[in-house]
Design a protein around this motif. Structure first.
Motif, PDB file in Angstrom:
ATOM      1  N   THR A 150      -5.995   9.323   7.620  1.00 50.70           N
ATOM      2  CA  THR A 150      -4.981   8.374   7.146  1.00 50.70           C
ATOM      3  C   THR A 150      -4.234   7.754   8.315  1.00 50.70           C
ATOM      4  O   THR A 150      -3.961   6.540   8.326  1.00 50.70           O
ATOM      5  N   PHE A 169      -4.153   3.677   9.350  1.00 45.59           N
ATOM      6  CA  PHE A 169      -2.898   2.931   9.192  1.00 45.59           C
ATOM      7  C   PHE A 169      -2.014   2.999  10.433  1.00 45.59           C
ATOM      8  O   PHE A 169      -0.825   2.668  10.353  1.00 45.59           O
ATOM      9  N   TRP A 195       0.426  -2.557   2.350  1.00 46.41           N
ATOM     10  CA  TRP A 195       0.073  -1.144   2.378  1.00 46.41           C
ATOM     11  C   TRP A 195      -0.553  -0.681   1.076  1.00 46.41           C
ATOM     12  O   TRP A 195      -1.551   0.029   1.084  1.00 46.41           O
ATOM     13  N   LEU A 216      -5.108  -0.261  -0.110  1.00 49.65           N
ATOM     14  CA  LEU A 216      -5.395   1.162   0.063  1.00 49.65           C
ATOM     15  C   LEU A 216      -6.715   1.558  -0.590  1.00 49.65           C
ATOM     16  O   LEU A 216      -7.586   2.170   0.045  1.00 49.65           O
ATOM     17  N   LYS A 249      -3.240  10.225   0.810  1.00 51.58           N
ATOM     18  CA  LYS A 249      -2.922   8.841   1.154  1.00 51.58           C
ATOM     19  C   LYS A 249      -1.652   8.372   0.439  1.00 51.58           C
ATOM     20  O   LYS A 249      -0.780   7.736   1.048  1.00 51.58           O
ATOM     21  N   LEU A 282       1.755   7.564   2.740  1.00 57.53           N
ATOM     22  CA  LEU A 282       2.236   6.189   2.828  1.00 57.53           C
ATOM     23  C   LEU A 282       3.471   5.951   1.964  1.00 57.53           C
ATOM     24  O   LEU A 282       4.313   5.108   2.296  1.00 57.53           O
ATOM     25  N   VAL A 323      -1.089  -0.207  -5.028  1.00 54.17           N
ATOM     26  CA  VAL A 323      -2.260   0.673  -5.117  1.00 54.17           C
ATOM     27  C   VAL A 323      -2.927   0.544  -6.485  1.00 54.17           C
ATOM     28  O   VAL A 323      -4.153   0.433  -6.594  1.00 54.17           O
TER      29      VAL A 323
END
Length: 347
Positions: free
Chosen positions: A5, A9, A84, A88, A115, A119, A173
């Protein structure tokens, strides 16, 4: 998984750190200058009791930077959801890398959990730091304004941005998982987030807690504080008087001028008093002794009043916590939907 991860990122993380550092430097420097000016103005105006002009000038001087800072804090959750959240899972599905990732020793549930947790935490920390900075920076201006309930003030202060950030991330997401394309998911995230924000501000927030209604009589004292007085051109039309809510309260609604029976009065009933006030000269600014006070003196024998519905000043923090909790619950529901959907996708 944590290392993977981080590798995926780290660019975004470095960019966020750089943005936060730049924002912190700017806000700390200008905030210190703002506080110094505020303290100096208060010290210089106290003997003459003429603070209003100085403080209003200070507020005007920093209105531009304040607007930009508040807009940036309000936009940060949306940017988190767009850049973000949306890529994902949608990015993995577009590239087809989910076939490899989900057939390793790490289960897809654990993959998603790491994840989302990592995040979401970074999102909350980012929003929290920005909110902390702008809350500290704008506190002298908030004291001058005496109103923490404006949309920009409420949405960019204290803990509310944390709830917005975690919700926007979870929303991105989820939409990425459903749409399976990054760019459409980004656009949908922005549209849905804005719609939810507008709905929350306009319809949900005023009703999270029961509002309070108070009856304010129309007399010389209250009319000298009136913010607006409107009478209809038609003699049968209503009379609108904007009286201030209790100090620090959030005024939600206000009735037109009512008689003792609770019925709206007509313009014809106040024409004599209106003419008498105009004969003495036009009304001055709100709060001045020569404002609408003389009109209030004339109207007092009519036993008129206005009903004001508001949220008391003490409800500010309960509403901040309640709204943050609503967004946190929505984010949790979206995360649960992601887990349910991911387990049923073909790897």
């Amino acid at each position: 998984m944590i290392w993977l991860t981080w590798r995926q990122f780290r660019t975004q993380t470095f960019a966020v750190v750089a943005i936060l550092a730049a924002a912190a430097v700017y806000l700390l420097i200008t905030g210190t200058q703002l506080r110094h000016s505020y303290t100096t103005d208060l010290a210089s105006c106290q003997p003459q009791n003429s603070c209003l002009g100085l403080l209003n000038a200070l507020q005007d001087q920093y209105s531009g930077p304040q607007f930009l800072a508040e807009f940036f804090v309000m936009a940060a959750p949306a940017l988190i959801g767009i850049f973000w959240g949306a890529p994902l899972i949608a990015g993995e599905l577009e590239r087809g890398t989910h076939h490899m990732v989900w057939n390793q020793s790490v289960t897809r549930t654990r993959w998603l959990a790491v994840k989302l947790a990592a995040l979401a935490l970074v999102s909350v920390v980012t929003a929290g730091l920005l909110s902390l900075l702008i809350t500290w920076w704008a506190s002298p201006l908030d004291t001058i304004a005496g109103n923490r309930w404006g949309t920009r003030a409420f949405n960019a202060r204290d803990i509310a941005p944390l709830g917005y950030a975690v919700f926007a991330f979870a929303l991105g997401v989820t939409l990425g998982l459903l749409l399976r394309r990054t760019v459409p998911a980004m656009a949908a995230t922005l549209a849905v987030f804005i719609a939810v924000q507008v709905l929350m501000t306009a319809a949900v927030r005023p009703n999270l807690l029961p509002a309070t209604t108070t009856t304010v009589p129309i007399n010389q004292t209250t009319m000298s504080q009136a913010e607006r007085f409107d009478r209809s051109e038609a003699v049968t039309g209503p009379v609108t008087i904007d009286l201030p809510a209790p100090p620090g309260a959030w005024a939600l609604s206000q009735t037109p001028a009512l008689n003792s029976a609770g019925q709206p009065i007509q313009t014809s009933e106040i024409l004599n008093c209106w003419s008498q006030m105009l004969a003495q000269g036009p009304p001055a600014f709100k709060g001045a002794s020569s404002g609408f006070g003389s009109l209030g003196t004339c109207l007092a024998p009519l036993d008129l009043h206005v009903d004001i519905t508001y949220q008391p000043a003490g409800r500010y923090w309960p509403l901040q916590w309640l709204e943050t909790a609503v967004y946190a619950v929505l984010a949790a529901l979206l995360a649960a939907a992601c887990f349910w959907r991911v387990r049923r996708l073909r790897g």
